[in-house]
Design a protein around this motif. Structure first.
Motif, mmCIF file in Angstrom:
data_model
loop_
_atom_site.group_PDB
_atom_site.id
_atom_site.type_symbol
_atom_site.label_atom_id
_atom_site.label_comp_id
_atom_site.label_asym_id
_atom_site.label_seq_id
_atom_site.Cartn_x
_atom_site.Cartn_y
_atom_site.Cartn_z
ATOM 1 N N SER A 35 0.857 -1.184 0.000
ATOM 2 C CA SER A 35 0.000 0.000 0.000
ATOM 3 C C SER A 35 0.893 1.232 0.000
ATOM 4 O O SER A 35 2.050 1.185 0.411
ATOM 5 C CB SER A 35 -0.919 0.005 1.222
ATOM 6 N N LEU A 36 0.314 2.328 -0.473
ATOM 7 C CA LEU A 36 1.021 3.601 -0.494
ATOM 8 C C LEU A 36 0.056 4.662 -0.006
ATOM 9 O O LEU A 36 -0.936 4.963 -0.678
ATOM 10 C CB LEU A 36 1.522 3.928 -1.906
ATOM 11 N N ALA A 37 0.332 5.194 1.168
ATOM 12 C CA ALA A 37 -0.514 6.243 1.734
ATOM 13 C C ALA A 37 -0.300 7.542 0.972
ATOM 14 O O ALA A 37 0.833 7.934 0.686
ATOM 15 C CB ALA A 37 -0.189 6.447 3.211
ATOM 16 N N GLY A 38 -1.391 8.199 0.646
ATOM 17 C CA GLY A 38 -1.305 9.473 -0.051
ATOM 18 C C GLY A 38 -0.468 10.486 0.711
ATOM 19 O O GLY A 38 0.285 11.257 0.121
ATOM 20 N N GLU A 39 -0.594 10.455 2.038
ATOM 21 C CA GLU A 39 0.152 11.418 2.846
ATOM 22 C C GLU A 39 1.666 11.230 2.712
ATOM 23 O O GLU A 39 2.423 12.178 2.918
ATOM 24 C CB GLU A 39 -0.294 11.356 4.304
ATOM 25 N N ALA A 40 2.116 10.037 2.319
ATOM 26 C CA ALA A 40 3.552 9.785 2.161
ATOM 27 C C ALA A 40 4.128 10.509 0.944
ATOM 28 O O ALA A 40 5.327 10.776 0.898
ATOM 29 C CB ALA A 40 3.820 8.281 2.042
ATOM 30 N N ILE A 41 3.266 10.801 -0.028
ATOM 31 C CA ILE A 41 3.747 11.485 -1.232
ATOM 32 C C ILE A 41 3.031 12.814 -1.467
ATOM 33 O O ILE A 41 3.149 13.410 -2.536
ATOM 34 C CB ILE A 41 3.620 10.577 -2.477
ATOM 35 N N GLY A 42 2.279 13.261 -0.462
ATOM 36 C CA GLY A 42 1.598 14.547 -0.564
ATOM 37 C C GLY A 42 0.312 14.508 -1.363
ATOM 38 O O GLY A 42 -0.133 15.530 -1.869
ATOM 39 N N GLY A 43 -0.292 13.327 -1.482
ATOM 40 C CA GLY A 43 -1.518 13.178 -2.259
ATOM 41 C C GLY A 43 -2.744 12.969 -1.390
ATOM 42 O O GLY A 43 -2.647 12.809 -0.173
ATOM 43 N N GLN A 44 -3.902 12.955 -2.028
ATOM 44 C CA GLN A 44 -5.177 12.809 -1.320
ATOM 45 C C GLN A 44 -5.752 11.403 -1.396
ATOM 46 O O GLN A 44 -6.826 11.153 -0.875
ATOM 47 C CB GLN A 44 -6.198 13.801 -1.893
ATOM 48 N N LEU A 45 -5.054 10.464 -2.066
ATOM 49 C CA LEU A 45 -5.535 9.098 -2.223
ATOM 50 C C LEU A 45 -4.520 8.111 -1.667
ATOM 51 O O LEU A 45 -3.317 8.330 -1.767
ATOM 52 C CB LEU A 45 -5.762 8.771 -3.705
ATOM 53 N N THR A 46 -5.022 7.013 -1.097
ATOM 54 C CA THR A 46 -4.175 5.905 -0.672
ATOM 55 C C THR A 46 -4.461 4.745 -1.612
ATOM 56 O O THR A 46 -5.619 4.470 -1.928
ATOM 57 C CB THR A 46 -4.471 5.524 0.785
ATOM 58 N N ILE A 47 -3.424 4.063 -2.063
ATOM 59 C CA ILE A 47 -3.571 3.018 -3.062
ATOM 60 C C ILE A 47 -3.058 1.696 -2.504
ATOM 61 O O ILE A 47 -1.981 1.638 -1.909
ATOM 62 C CB ILE A 47 -2.803 3.382 -4.345
ATOM 63 N N LEU A 48 -3.850 0.629 -2.714
ATOM 64 C CA LEU A 48 -3.467 -0.713 -2.290
ATOM 65 C C LEU A 48 -3.390 -1.618 -3.509
ATOM 66 O O LEU A 48 -4.178 -1.459 -4.453
ATOM 67 C CB LEU A 48 -4.501 -1.316 -1.336
ATOM 68 N N ALA A 49 -2.476 -2.571 -3.490
ATOM 69 C CA ALA A 49 -2.381 -3.606 -4.524
ATOM 70 C C ALA A 49 -2.771 -4.924 -3.875
ATOM 71 O O ALA A 49 -2.210 -5.312 -2.857
ATOM 72 C CB ALA A 49 -0.970 -3.675 -5.083
ATOM 73 N N ILE A 117 -8.333 1.955 -4.587
ATOM 74 C CA ILE A 117 -8.047 3.362 -4.370
ATOM 75 C C ILE A 117 -8.915 3.877 -3.228
ATOM 76 O O ILE A 117 -10.141 3.935 -3.350
ATOM 77 C CB ILE A 117 -8.308 4.174 -5.651
ATOM 78 N N HIS A 118 -8.283 4.214 -2.126
ATOM 79 C CA HIS A 118 -8.968 4.771 -0.962
ATOM 80 C C HIS A 118 -8.973 6.292 -1.108
ATOM 81 O O HIS A 118 -7.910 6.895 -1.247
ATOM 82 C CB HIS A 118 -8.240 4.370 0.328
ATOM 83 N N HIS A 119 -10.156 6.882 -1.080
ATOM 84 C CA HIS A 119 -10.287 8.329 -1.277
ATOM 85 C C HIS A 119 -9.971 9.060 0.031
ATOM 86 O O HIS A 119 -10.811 9.761 0.594
ATOM 87 C CB HIS A 119 -11.697 8.657 -1.782
ATOM 88 N N SER A 120 -8.759 8.845 0.502
ATOM 89 C CA SER A 120 -8.280 9.410 1.764
ATOM 90 C C SER A 120 -6.759 9.399 1.736
ATOM 91 O O SER A 120 -6.162 8.479 1.168
ATOM 92 C CB SER A 120 -8.786 8.550 2.930
#
Length: 129
Positions: A35-49, A117-120
């Protein structure tokens, strides 16, 4: 077809710089590849595979306080979202609205691979089973 949905002069950069993060290690095993938290890259979405090779298997029933969009990359899945049952194949996307319990399972044959895609900017979840 040319598109001009908005005037580019009406949107000013907010000061964030482009960023890159690791979603998953391509050599990793198991269904939850990363997973990649949006906050880790300055984004508004968190993405999981997510992916598995076993028909009938999938994530447990859970709920989020925000929308989740599922993109089927490979295979076929059956989604249970609230009272709805939706089948989706590679190339299709399913919306899980905020507050509706949901889960999905591999329909087979073969591998199911999704991008969720988590809208958070962070992953927030309550498991229900």
């Amino acid at each position: 077809m040319a598109r001009r949905d908005f005037d580019p002069e009406s949107v000013k950069p907010d000061g964030r710089t482009p960023a890159k993060g690791v979603l998953f290690d391509a050599g990793s095993a198991g269904p939850w590849r990363g997973s990649l938290a949006g906050e880790a890259i300055g984004g508004q979405l968190t993405i999981l595979a997510y992916g598995n090779d076993t028909p009938g298997e999938g994530p447990r029933l859970h709920v989020h306080p925000y929308d989740e969009t599922f993109v089927v990359i490979t295979g076929r899945a059956r989604f249970f979202v609230g009272d709805a049952v939706i089948e989706a194949s590679a190339g299709e996307a399913v919306l899980g609205p905020a507050g509706l319990p949901h889960r999905f399972e591999n329909l087979g044959p073969g591998r199911l691979q999704t991008i969720d895609i988590h809208h958070s900017p962070c992953w927030i979840q309550t498991n229900l089973d």
